[in-house]
Design a protein around this motif. Structure first.
Motif, mmCIF file in Angstrom:
data_model
loop_
_atom_site.group_PDB
_atom_site.id
_atom_site.type_symbol
_atom_site.label_atom_id
_atom_site.label_comp_id
_atom_site.label_asym_id
_atom_site.label_seq_id
_atom_site.Cartn_x
_atom_site.Cartn_y
_atom_site.Cartn_z
ATOM 1 N N LEU B 62 -12.987 8.805 -4.209
ATOM 2 C CA LEU B 62 -11.793 8.571 -3.386
ATOM 3 C C LEU B 62 -11.974 7.432 -2.393
ATOM 4 C CD1 LEU B 62 -10.754 12.255 -2.717
ATOM 5 C CD2 LEU B 62 -9.588 10.615 -4.171
ATOM 6 N N GLU B 63 -13.223 7.107 -2.131
ATOM 7 C CA GLU B 63 -13.569 6.110 -1.121
ATOM 8 C C GLU B 63 -12.768 4.820 -1.259
ATOM 9 O OE1 GLU B 63 -17.922 5.553 -0.685
ATOM 10 O OE2 GLU B 63 -17.336 3.441 -0.678
ATOM 11 N N ALA B 64 -12.737 4.286 -2.493
ATOM 12 C CA ALA B 64 -12.057 3.016 -2.708
ATOM 13 C C ALA B 64 -10.570 3.125 -2.412
ATOM 14 C CB ALA B 64 -12.284 2.559 -4.155
ATOM 15 N N GLY B 65 -9.988 4.224 -2.896
ATOM 16 C CA GLY B 65 -8.542 4.426 -2.699
ATOM 17 C C GLY B 65 -8.186 4.539 -1.225
ATOM 18 N N ALA B 69 -5.810 2.170 1.004
ATOM 19 C CA ALA B 69 -4.616 2.707 1.670
ATOM 20 C C ALA B 69 -4.672 2.422 3.162
ATOM 21 C CB ALA B 69 -4.521 4.208 1.413
ATOM 22 N N VAL B 70 -5.883 2.546 3.738
ATOM 23 C CA VAL B 70 -6.025 2.286 5.172
ATOM 24 C C VAL B 70 -5.727 0.816 5.472
ATOM 25 C CG1 VAL B 70 -7.714 2.063 7.027
ATOM 26 C CG2 VAL B 70 -7.580 4.188 5.729
ATOM 27 N N ALA B 71 -6.237 -0.053 4.596
ATOM 28 C CA ALA B 71 -5.990 -1.480 4.795
ATOM 29 C C ALA B 71 -4.493 -1.770 4.714
ATOM 30 C CB ALA B 71 -6.741 -2.288 3.748
ATOM 31 N N ASP B 72 -3.815 -1.019 3.857
ATOM 32 C CA ASP B 72 -2.388 -1.227 3.656
ATOM 33 C C ASP B 72 -1.557 -0.764 4.856
ATOM 34 O OD1 ASP B 72 -0.295 -2.099 2.006
ATOM 35 O OD2 ASP B 72 0.228 -0.012 1.564
ATOM 36 N N ARG B 142 -1.299 13.469 4.063
ATOM 37 C CA ARG B 142 -0.408 13.011 2.997
ATOM 38 C C ARG B 142 -1.101 11.959 2.135
ATOM 39 N NH1 ARG B 142 4.202 13.376 6.149
ATOM 40 N NH2 ARG B 142 3.856 11.273 6.928
ATOM 41 N N MET B 143 -1.766 11.041 2.844
ATOM 42 C CA MET B 143 -2.405 9.924 2.144
ATOM 43 C C MET B 143 -3.484 10.443 1.202
ATOM 44 S SD MET B 143 -4.940 7.143 3.730
ATOM 45 C CE MET B 143 -3.925 6.492 5.017
#
Lengths: 300, 423
Positions: B62-65, B69-72, B142-143
């Protein structure tokens, strides 16, 4: 002539406390009328009813010969005992405002304000705010505000309380001017000496009632009887035998004499001079203070 | 006698306008409102710092995702979420007490561990110094849920890209229907407008009501009042004060509303790039502005005459405070129902509250700003409030008349009530 002020049977109570029981009095136009009495006698309440600040429980107020209307109040200059001005306003704005409240247009009041300020020595403070003035200066402005609209009737409640000596003189001078101009002045005070100096008519109020009223001279006569002090260069005899003297208390060269009802002082003096080397013959009339004490005692 | 009321009105009006405070608050208020509305999103969108979160992904899936998402998040300021992510490689169970220590030392705000066990039990461990940041936690939840779903579906043999496409959510594009025509609306714009008008009305009524009270108290303690009542009736004095201060407040509100209308003019704010490009600004319709001023006048009359009564009855602000706070309570009550009414402006609660005259000015304003209520409800609200206004003026004028000449002892409520009944 119609009285400037006529109060008929005024009565006012606050809850169980009756402040004014029954006040009836008339103020002749052109007179200086003193409403006298100790603190709590009902003077302020009476004046407030006269000014339509309080509604009486009973009685009527007539001004200038007719039942009072709100318009009549514009012809009065009223200086309450508890008085003050807007601290943040300038002297001129304040006075213009007070003038407007009495129906005076700004362009009418400005020249008057200028000459008044000149008169009371504050011409250079016209633009100053009230809070920047000393208490004595504020008192002057307050007086100007009261008289600016040239009222026919001036009503002053305890005008001299809290005044500094200079303003006492100023107030007295202005009142004298007003009297000379034939306007009517009604003022209340608990200081009898002031009333004695200024008034020609008085009403004494005690416990909410008029204890005594009339021209000052007449009241003095009435209360003093007609009492005189006689001093001679030689011992006096018993003077009660002299025509016109009803009573006499003699102590060697000094005597107090009371005239008979119809007698006149100068006639009696003439007779005395014929018999004794008279050095002094003076009216020994009572002070207002004495009259007041006696009147209150009589009323009680 | 009209000219005397006018004379007093003029004095009150000019003396307010001549104070520096009036102009300072006139200028500051819109700035504060603007800052209050745009600053939070502005700060969030511009700032790198947010929740400093240490992430331990024992699964490695999940790390990459999450990083992505955080960067987004930076591109989505409306989420009001900013996370400063630190990926920590898994190092066995002894790592976690160490992370707790780091939280205590203030190096990180929180840590989140993703373990196989946790995913199975559908519960991941989150440790933080504070766990009351519910909004952040909800977004985070949610994320991660979304990523976990994708992970499970991928594990079950679905193609990740297909999954992403199939599980894409939707946004509601809200369009408000009104007599003046439907318009696309970003939702929060309307909310901000309602909030702004409501707050402005609330503050104006409190500020100017208090100004009336202090004005009366000042006249009383200055003893100017004795001079005044010799040439005007107490009623004229009170009327002049209410009108003068009312006029001053209208002046200020007109400046505020005018500048708000200018600021929210289409394009202007967006051009200043203070707001996300796609958000539509609410526009002030004439109808809303009319109701704003009408409701202000009704509310001002109601509360200012009450405050005039308080000013007349007591000798100084300290004494007056007790009764004055009663007025505040009535004004604060609408705040309690602010959210429910905003959410459903036609609910029974909203209708009833907006028809209670003490609350009508604020609640009706809120309803009007969100969704124009039926005409009959507006009319009834106005009617009731005008009725209460008249009653209030009548009672207050009677108390005022007696009170302004009373000095010394602090009166009891019972005594004040007695004054109202003096003939």
């Amino acid at each position: 002539m119609q009285p400037a002020v006529s109060l008929q049977g005024l009565r006012k109570s606050f809850g169980d406390f009756v402040a004014v029981h029954d006040v009836t009095l008339e103020v002749a136009p052109g007179s200086v009328f003193g409403l006298l009495g100790p603190n709590g006698a009902g003077k302020t309440t009476t004046i407030r009813m006269l000014m339509d600040i309080l509604g009486p429980d009973a009685g009527e107020v007539h001004l200038f010969g007719h039942p009072r209307t709100r318009e009549d109040l514009d012809r009065i200059g009223y200086l309450p005992e508890e008085r003050g001005l807007y601290r943040k306003m300038t002297v001129t704005d304040q006075l213009v405002f007070l003038g407007e409240l009495h129906g005076l247009k700004k362009r009418e009041s400005l020249p008057r304000i200028e000459s008044w300020l000149e008169k009371v020595g504050l011409a250079d403070r016209a633009k100053a705010k009230l809070e920047e003035l000393s208490k004595g200066m504020q008192q002057k402005i307050q007086l100007v505000g009261t008289l600016l609209h040239e009222p026919e009737l001036v009503i002053l409640d305890e005008p001299f309380s809290g005044l500094d000596p200079i303003n006492q003189v100023l107030f007295k001078d202005v009142l004298d001017e007003y009297r000379a101009a034939g306007r009517t002045i009604l003022f209340s005070t608990h200081v009898m000496e002031q009333a004695e100096k200024l008034c020609d008519h008085i009403a004494l109020i005690a416990h909410g009632r008029v204890a005594l009223a009339g021209p000052l001279a007449q009241l003095k006569r009435q209360f003093g009887g007609d009492s005189f002090l006689v001093k001679a260069a030689a011992p006096l005899d018993d003077l009660s035998g002299i025509d016109g003297i009803a009573e006499a208390h003699v102590e060697t060269d000094t005597a107090r004499v009371l005239l008979a009802p119809e007698a006149e002082g100068h006639d009696v003096l003439k007779r005395l001079v014929e018999r004794y080397p008279i050095r002094e013959f003076s009216s020994d009339e009572p002070t207002l203070e004495e009259i007041f004490v006696k009147a209150v005692a009589d009323a009680a | 006698m009209q000219h005397k009321v006018l004379t007093i009105t003029k004095r009150e009006y000019l003396s307010r306008l001549k104070t520096k405070g009036f102009w300072i608050s006139t200028v500051l208020m819109p700035l504060i409102m603007l800052a209050w509305m745009v600053l939070p999103s502005l700060i969030l969108s511009k700032s790198k710092g947010g929740l400093h979160l240490a992430l331990v992904d024992e699964t490695g899936r999940l790390e990459a995702g999450i990083s992505e998402a955080v960067a987004d998040l930076g591109n989505r300021p409306e989420l009001q979420l900013a996370i400063d992510l630190e990926v920590v490689p898994p190092a066995g169970p002894e790592l976690y007490p160490e992370l707790d220590q780091r939280i205590l030392r203030g190096e990180i705000d929180a840590w989140l561990a993703i373990t196989e066990e946790g995913l199975e039990q559908r519960q991941l461990e989150y440790h933080g110094r504070s766990v009351s940041n519910v909004l952040t936690l909800e977004s985070l939840e949610r994320m991660i849920s979304r990523l976990v779903r994708t992970d499970r579906l991928t594990a079950a043999g679905y193609d990740p890209d297909e999954v992403a496409e199939l599980t894409r959510g939707i946004d509601l594009q809200t369009i408000r229907v009104s007599e003046e025509g439907s318009e696309a609306d970003a939702g929060w714009g309307d909310l901000a407008l309602a909030m702004g008008l409501f707050t402005l009305l609330y503050m104006a009524i409190i500020i100017y009501g208090n100004m009336v009270m202090h004005g009366v108290l000042e006249e009383k303690s200055n003893r100017v009042v004795e001079v005044m009542v010799s040439s005007v009736t107490p009623f004229e004095l009170m009327a002049g004060k209410l009108l003068g201060i009312g006029a001053a407040s209208l002046t200020q509100l007109a400046i505020w509303i005018g500048s708000a209308a200018l600021l929210t003019a289409p394009g202007l704010v967006a051009a200043l790039s203070l707001l996300p490009a796609d958000s539509a600004m609410p526009t002030l319709s004439l109808g809303v502005v009319f109701h704003f001023f009408a409701l202000f006048l009704l509310g001002y009359t109601l509360y200012a005459s009450f405050y005039a009564l308080i000013g007349a009855a007591f000798n100084n602000p300290q004494e007056a405070q007790q009764l004055a706070s009663f007025g505040i309570v009535l004004l604060v009550a609408p705040w309690m129902v602010f959210m429910p009414i905003l959410n459903d402006p036609d609910s029974t609660l909203a209708v009833v509250m907006s028809l209670i005259p003490f609350f009508t000015p604020l609640i009706m304003m809120l309803r009007i700003a969100v969704k124009m209520p039926p005409d009959w409800q507006i009319a009834l609200g106005y009617l009731f409030t005008i009725g209460l206004d008249i009653l209030m003026i009548w009672v207050c004028a009677r108390v005022y008349r007696v009170g302004i000449l009373m000095y010394g002892k602090r009166p009891t409520i019972k005594e004040i009530w007695k004054w109202a009944r003096y003939s």
